[in-house]
Design a protein around this motif. Structure first.
Motif, short mmCIF file in Angstrom:
data_model
loop_
_atom_site.label_atom_id
_atom_site.label_comp_id
_atom_site.label_asym_id
_atom_site.label_seq_id
_atom_site.Cartn_x
_atom_site.Cartn_y
_atom_site.Cartn_z
N PRO A 30 73.43 11.65 34.01
CA PRO A 30 73.32 11.96 35.44
C PRO A 30 72.88 10.79 36.30
CG PRO A 30 72.43 13.76 34.14
CD PRO A 30 72.75 12.66 33.17
N ALA A 31 71.93 9.99 35.82
CA ALA A 31 71.46 8.85 36.60
C ALA A 31 72.55 7.78 36.72
CB ALA A 31 70.20 8.26 35.98
N ASP A 32 73.31 7.59 35.67
CA ASP A 32 74.44 6.66 35.71
C ASP A 32 75.50 7.17 36.68
OD1 ASP A 32 76.43 4.77 35.10
OD2 ASP A 32 77.11 5.90 33.36
N ARG A 33 75.82 8.45 36.57
CA ARG A 33 76.86 9.02 37.44
C ARG A 33 76.45 8.97 38.90
NH1 ARG A 33 77.47 13.52 34.75
NH2 ARG A 33 76.28 14.89 36.12
N GLY A 34 75.17 9.19 39.20
CA GLY A 34 74.71 9.12 40.58
C GLY A 34 74.83 7.72 41.15
N ALA A 35 74.47 6.71 40.34
CA ALA A 35 74.59 5.33 40.80
C ALA A 35 76.04 4.95 41.01
CB ALA A 35 73.93 4.39 39.79
N LEU A 36 76.91 5.36 40.09
CA LEU A 36 78.33 5.05 40.22
C LEU A 36 78.91 5.70 41.47
CD1 LEU A 36 79.50 5.45 36.51
CD2 LEU A 36 79.38 3.32 37.81
N ALA A 37 78.51 6.93 41.73
CA ALA A 37 79.02 7.62 42.92
C ALA A 37 78.62 6.89 44.19
CB ALA A 37 78.48 9.06 42.95
N ALA A 38 77.38 6.38 44.22
CA ALA A 38 76.93 5.64 45.40
C ALA A 38 77.70 4.34 45.57
CB ALA A 38 75.44 5.36 45.29
N LEU A 39 77.95 3.62 44.47
CA LEU A 39 78.68 2.36 44.55
C LEU A 39 80.13 2.59 44.94
CD1 LEU A 39 77.22 0.55 41.42
CD2 LEU A 39 76.95 -0.17 43.80
N ARG A 40 80.71 3.69 44.47
CA ARG A 40 82.11 3.98 44.82
C ARG A 40 82.28 4.31 46.29
NH1 ARG A 40 82.33 7.34 39.33
NH2 ARG A 40 83.16 5.71 37.94
N GLU A 41 81.18 4.66 46.94
CA GLU A 41 81.25 4.94 48.37
C GLU A 41 81.44 3.67 49.20
OE1 GLU A 41 81.00 8.04 50.45
OE2 GLU A 41 82.02 8.32 48.53
N LEU A 42 81.19 2.51 48.59
CA LEU A 42 81.42 1.24 49.29
C LEU A 42 82.91 0.93 49.24
CD1 LEU A 42 78.42 -0.77 47.80
CD2 LEU A 42 78.52 0.40 50.00
N ARG A 43 83.66 1.69 50.00
CA ARG A 43 85.12 1.64 49.92
C ARG A 43 85.64 0.27 50.33
NH1 ARG A 43 86.25 6.87 49.08
NH2 ARG A 43 84.83 8.45 49.94
N GLY A 44 86.53 -0.26 49.51
CA GLY A 44 87.13 -1.55 49.78
C GLY A 44 86.41 -2.68 49.07
N PHE A 45 85.11 -2.50 48.82
CA PHE A 45 84.32 -3.54 48.17
C PHE A 45 84.87 -3.82 46.77
CE2 PHE A 45 79.65 -4.93 47.22
CZ PHE A 45 80.08 -6.25 47.17
N ASP A 46 85.19 -2.75 46.04
CA ASP A 46 85.69 -2.92 44.68
C ASP A 46 87.04 -3.62 44.66
OD1 ASP A 46 86.85 -0.77 45.90
OD2 ASP A 46 86.88 0.51 44.12
N ASP A 47 87.90 -3.32 45.63
CA ASP A 47 89.21 -3.98 45.69
C ASP A 47 89.06 -5.47 45.94
OD1 ASP A 47 90.58 -1.60 45.25
OD2 ASP A 47 90.62 -1.12 47.39
N VAL A 48 88.12 -5.83 46.82
CA VAL A 48 87.89 -7.25 47.10
C VAL A 48 87.39 -7.96 45.85
CG1 VAL A 48 86.49 -8.88 48.42
CG2 VAL A 48 87.49 -6.89 49.56
N LEU A 49 86.43 -7.34 45.16
CA LEU A 49 85.89 -7.96 43.95
C LEU A 49 86.96 -8.11 42.87
CD1 LEU A 49 82.36 -6.40 43.46
CD2 LEU A 49 82.91 -8.75 44.01
N LYS A 50 87.80 -7.09 42.70
CA LYS A 50 88.87 -7.17 41.71
C LYS A 50 89.80 -8.33 42.03
CE LYS A 50 89.15 -2.30 40.33
NZ LYS A 50 89.98 -1.08 40.37
N ALA A 51 90.15 -8.46 43.30
CA ALA A 51 91.07 -9.53 43.70
C ALA A 51 90.46 -10.90 43.46
CB ALA A 51 91.45 -9.37 45.17
N LEU A 52 89.19 -11.06 43.86
CA LEU A 52 88.54 -12.36 43.68
C LEU A 52 88.34 -12.68 42.20
CD1 LEU A 52 85.84 -12.20 46.50
CD2 LEU A 52 87.97 -13.52 46.50
N SER A 53 87.96 -11.68 41.42
CA SER A 53 87.75 -11.89 40.00
C SER A 53 89.06 -12.26 39.31
CB SER A 53 87.15 -10.65 39.35
OG SER A 53 87.08 -10.79 37.95
N GLY A 54 90.14 -11.57 39.68
CA GLY A 54 91.42 -11.83 39.05
C GLY A 54 91.95 -13.22 39.34
N LEU A 55 91.58 -13.77 40.51
CA LEU A 55 92.07 -15.09 40.87
C LEU A 55 91.49 -16.20 39.99
CD1 LEU A 55 91.99 -14.90 44.78
CD2 LEU A 55 94.02 -15.08 43.32
N TRP A 56 90.23 -16.05 39.57
CA TRP A 56 89.61 -17.16 38.86
C TRP A 56 88.74 -16.73 37.69
CZ3 TRP A 56 90.59 -22.04 38.44
CH2 TRP A 56 89.64 -22.89 37.86
N ASN A 57 87.64 -16.01 37.95
CA ASN A 57 86.66 -15.74 36.90
C ASN A 57 87.27 -15.02 35.71
OD1 ASN A 57 84.73 -16.93 38.49
ND2 ASN A 57 83.91 -15.01 39.27
#
Length: 376
Positions: A30-57
């Motif tokens: 439950p504590a993991d799921r609650g944190a994940l739910a909160a992070l998923r609410e940062l809409r668009g942030f994950d797409d930006v990170l995926k794009a930047l990570s895929g380019l180099w790191n």
């Protein structure tokens, strides 16, 4: 409901239920799921990170392992590949991620990457684990992949870096410490989630327990007793006095992973709760469920989980706080409840005097450095 030996064509000694369409939310702490739910609410942030990570790191990481480790397939480490495919089939993963074996004599694994994650296991795991234990470890890493832990951990670390820039403020240092402690607490719960995924992949609690014992003491269990190990876990939870409690708090705060005996106890508690058997019986959330997950409900569940843990704990410090009643104990014990009530819009919780039924205990038949991914 099909079994994974039918899917892979293998003929293992025992048959496992394929958890068709299962959502990772079904096993997440439950504590993991609650944190994940909160992070998923940062809409668009994950797409930006995926794009930047895929380019180099992520490209650099993949090339590093492509050049220095062995990529697993039907020609290289066929035994590992078979177990990997079976674990993925059990969790209903249609497309296998890349898997690499690196030379390291410890028992460990990682889930790395955000845009296209891949898995890495140490050669020590291949040497020290039998087939079922290795299947459990691979299921653990696949659990991290399905939950998106590598991506959301990276998101959390970016937020941590932003907070670091404000550390010069009068309250900045305290805020930063709180954020850092919160991130490590979440990651410890993420590890408990993936331990459950590993158990679901192997579907034998005794195997999951043996893996925990090998993480604690190495590969030779010929002189280790299962019952004694579980008694050791219980002793760690309740033994000592307030000094021991404070030492344990200090030991855990800077760790990203729970201690092995604590992980074994947490997994046993999950099995005893009946959730494990209900999932095997087909009672679980599906990925294609049209009902969207509720951030409010996930956060409430996380708060309730902490309150229940506080109520059940046999730790001397927690026991003292409970005995303080109207003082510190009541304040700490009801803190999670206040969060829950606030998330519910100020409504008071309903009294619930019922007791959940306990499933038969399958355990009783037999008597960290941060990395750019997820270490087991």
């Amino acid at each position: 409901m099909s079994t994974d030996d039918e899917v892979t064509g293998a003929a293992p000694a025992r048959r496992r239920v394929v958890l068709t369409g299962i959502s990772s939310r079904s096993w997440e702490h439950p504590a993991d799921r609650g944190a994940l739910a909160a992070l998923r609410e940062l809409r668009g942030f994950d797409d930006v990170l995926k794009a930047l990570s895929g380019l180099w790191n992520e490209r650099a990481l993949r090339l590093e392992y492509l050049g220095s480790a062995i990529r697993v397939d039907h020609r290289q480490y066929p035994r590992v590949y078979r177990l990997f495919a079976e674990a993925a089939a059990t969790l209903d993963i249609a497309e296998l991620p890349e898997l690499y074996v690196q030379y390291d004599r410890s028992i460990n694994g990682m889930c790395i990457g955000m845009s296209k994650p891949f898995l890495v296991v140490n050669s020590g795991a291949l040497e020290l684990l039998d087939d079922e234990e290795l299947r459990c470890l691979l299921g653990h890493e696949l659990g991290h992949l399905l939950s998106g832990h590598a991506l959301y951990r990276t998101m959390a670390m970016v937020l941590h870096d932003w907070a670091t820039r404000l550390a010069w403020l009068p309250v900045g240092s305290l805020a930063l410490r709180a954020i850092s402690a919160g991130l490590r607490e979440w990651w410890r719960k993420a590890e408990l989630s993936s331990d459950r995924a590993g158990l679901l992949a192997v579907q034998d609690p005794h195997v999951a327990l043996r893996l925990g014992m090998k993480l604690a003491g190495g590969g030779d269990l010929s002189e280790v007793d299962v019952t004694a190990f579980l008694e050791q876990a219980a002793e760690y939870e309740r033994a000592g006095d307030l000094r021991d409690s404070m030492i344990k708090v200090g030991m855990v705060l800077d760790r990203t992973h729970p201690l092995p005996v604590a992980r074994a106890a947490a997994l046993r508690s999950w099995v005893d709760s009946g959730e494990y058997q209900r999932i095997l019986a087909g009672e679980y959330l599906r990925r294609d469920d049209p009902r969207a997950s509720s951030v409010r409900e996930d956060v409430k569940a996380a708060a309730d989980s902490y309150r229940e843990t506080f109520a059940r704990s046999q730790d001397p410090l927690v026991s003292l706080l409970r005995r303080l009643g109207d003082g510190a104990g009541e304040w700490v014990g009801s803190g999670a409840g206040r969060v829950r009530d606030w998330m519910a819009g100020g409504r008071r919780p309903r009294a619930n005097g019922g007791e959940s039924s306990r499933a038969d205990n399958p355990w009783s038949a037999e008597a960290d450095d941060d990395q750019p991914g997820d270490p087991t």
